[in-house]
Design a protein around this motif. Sequence first.
Motif, PDB file in Angstrom:
ATOM      1  N   TRP B  41      26.586  72.059  30.706  1.00 40.18           N
ATOM      2  CA  TRP B  41      27.568  72.202  31.146  1.00 40.18           C
ATOM      3  C   TRP B  41      27.063  72.999  31.720  1.00 40.18           C
ATOM      4  O   TRP B  41      25.920  74.026  32.493  1.00 40.18           O
ATOM      5  N   ARG B  42      27.947  72.882  33.549  1.00 37.11           N
ATOM      6  CA  ARG B  42      28.249  73.370  34.593  1.00 37.11           C
ATOM      7  C   ARG B  42      27.798  75.289  34.065  1.00 37.11           C
ATOM      8  O   ARG B  42      28.998  75.192  33.260  1.00 37.11           O
ATOM      9  N   LEU B  62      34.918  75.517  36.894  1.00 37.46           N
ATOM     10  CA  LEU B  62      33.869  74.561  36.239  1.00 37.46           C
ATOM     11  C   LEU B  62      32.457  73.699  37.358  1.00 37.46           C
ATOM     12  O   LEU B  62      33.765  72.446  37.631  1.00 37.46           O
ATOM     13  N   GLY B  63      31.689  74.905  37.453  1.00 34.67           N
ATOM     14  CA  GLY B  63      30.954  73.773  39.438  1.00 34.67           C
ATOM     15  C   GLY B  63      31.750  73.657  40.462  1.00 34.67           C
ATOM     16  O   GLY B  63      32.680  74.472  40.676  1.00 34.67           O
ATOM     17  N   GLY B  64      32.872  72.443  40.711  1.00 34.83           N
ATOM     18  CA  GLY B  64      33.320  72.489  41.693  1.00 34.83           C
ATOM     19  C   GLY B  64      34.737  72.280  41.399  1.00 34.83           C
ATOM     20  O   GLY B  64      35.725  72.095  42.375  1.00 34.83           O
ATOM     21  N   PRO B 160      40.197  67.811  32.383  1.00 31.24           N
ATOM     22  CA  PRO B 160      41.227  67.670  30.991  1.00 31.24           C
ATOM     23  C   PRO B 160      39.966  69.164  30.448  1.00 31.24           C
ATOM     24  O   PRO B 160      40.756  70.114  30.165  1.00 31.24           O
ATOM     25  N   ASP B 161      39.065  69.663  30.704  1.00 27.31           N
ATOM     26  CA  ASP B 161      38.498  70.339  29.784  1.00 27.31           C
ATOM     27  C   ASP B 161      38.430  71.306  30.665  1.00 27.31           C
ATOM     28  O   ASP B 161      38.443  72.534  29.338  1.00 27.31           O
ATOM     29  N   VAL B 224      28.148  65.046  28.982  1.00 30.31           N
ATOM     30  CA  VAL B 224      28.936  65.825  28.990  1.00 30.31           C
ATOM     31  C   VAL B 224      29.185  66.839  30.222  1.00 30.31           C
ATOM     32  O   VAL B 224      28.218  66.705  31.542  1.00 30.31           O
ATOM     33  N   ASP B 225      30.268  67.332  30.320  1.00 32.51           N
ATOM     34  CA  ASP B 225      30.823  67.766  32.222  1.00 32.51           C
ATOM     35  C   ASP B 225      30.340  67.741  33.093  1.00 32.51           C
ATOM     36  O   ASP B 225      29.428  67.511  34.014  1.00 32.51           O
TER      37      ASP B 225
END
Lengths: 242, 298
Positions: B41-42, B62-64, B160-161, B224-225
């Motif tokens: 995951w990021r 989460l990242g960008g 959504p995550d 994932v992600d």
Amino acid sequence: MEFVSPEGLRLDGRRPKELRRLACELGCLPHADGSAQLQMGNTKVVAAVFGPHEVTNRGDMVNDRIFINAEVAIAGFASDRKKIGRGDRRAAELTRSLRGALEQTVLLEQAPRSQVDVFVHVLVADGGLLPACINAAVLALAHAGVRQRDTMAACSVAYLESTPLLDAGAAEESGGGAVIVAALLQAAEVLPLLTVDRKLPLETLEAVIELAAAGAAAVSQWMKAQLLDHVQKLAICQAVAR
Amino acid sequence: FPRQKYCLTAPLEMGFGSELAFVVRGCETGIREDGRSCKEWRPASVQTDVILSAIGSSRVRLGGTDVLVGIKFDLGTPHVSQPHAGRLQFSVECSPCIGSSHQGRAGEAVSAALTAQLEHAFDPSSGNRLDLSALCIVPAKQCLVLQVDVLILSIDGSLPDAASLAIKAALGAAQVPSVTLAEATEGGEAELQLDDDPSATLTIDTRACPLLVSVARVGNSSLVDLTATEEACCSATVQAVVSGDQPRGSLSLRGDAGVSPDLLLDMFDQALGCGPALDSQLAGAVHNALKSREVEAA
């Protein structure tokens, strides 16, 4: 409700000519060309700037200057008021005032036939929404590298119990007295924006405008210091990277 | 200068065939465009108590992808199937700050889709075990309805995550005021009393709060992600609803291509496996928030 106590203190303990605490974060939205998150007291807004880039609607293109596409939105959790939806009049009014003010400070001739998007989202609304939106937009534009005439800043004044109160919070703004918002271009000594809500005795107008302009000047100094600080940090990072 | 639009971080509609093929080949050899492996995951940052006018709030980056959640409360009637519990109501908004790619109809489509996914994930009849009985005031008649407003500030895949992480963090750190029914006076109706005492607030146990985890098929590997570019190249996405305590989950399959049943179960297991790590990260963030509240109160 008493807005100014006998000792001269307001609802939150400030003096009538005292500004709220200011805080800003530049570059909080990395995907935008320029961004800034500004907090004036409890009021929190975030601004994102995209551009200059090609106009999205050909009808908006102006041959000799930038077209500023401004939009202000208010988040559902921003205040206790229930969210009305897309047709929120408050947001539409803020958008109009913001666009008008920005058109007077951005050097529009720097990029003819192009568009600059300025999007501001109000996250927490506790009075002073228009000043916060204008200040955040100016910071974000500076962060994006869009050239402006001066560091325009805005401040509000509420007139309650015969006292001008600088940088009013939400309780003071809805206290029944007049609310004045002024934006200032300090070097040119020009007010690009001046709005007065509700009624104000004419003889107090000059004093109230002066107070709002003084508040705006103080905010402008602070913003300049923040921008300079940001650039100095960038210079250090670049020097370290080399 | 004019913004460069033809680079790997460009929005979906700008992805060129050869660039997408490059991303797919990279994923197949196990190296993604930012150097992560397929199961990584990021780095995510979770902050709580960012909106002081709300009873609970959080911001997840989460990242960008940047999502802000604010929770407010209101009075309402309980769900017919759950008379002894309160309710959650979701509203998703795409901020104009995302940029022109998600303005107007495109933005509304994204927010409508996410609202539907969240409502399904938190629906008691689809297996959600989140305990909202603390929000009940009068069984079957009155309860507290928590209005969950999700504000999307920027999107770079895994929406959504990120949104479900933000909701779980906000619920975990929320301070719900205690509303009780006062004694009915003679000839009058019983009134509702709101306890003003800040220390008399209720907290919600979010151990069973569902998380949305997406696993997608890019080329012949499962990731994932995903970032926005990877989402443009994926052929199928399995979205699982993962519920903390028990590895219970529901899943939905989206995308152009089909997935064989074995592979489907593999991807589902992979999604369930992500649950504990995400939960511990969130628990850490919420714990820090509660600790800093104690420090402030002291």
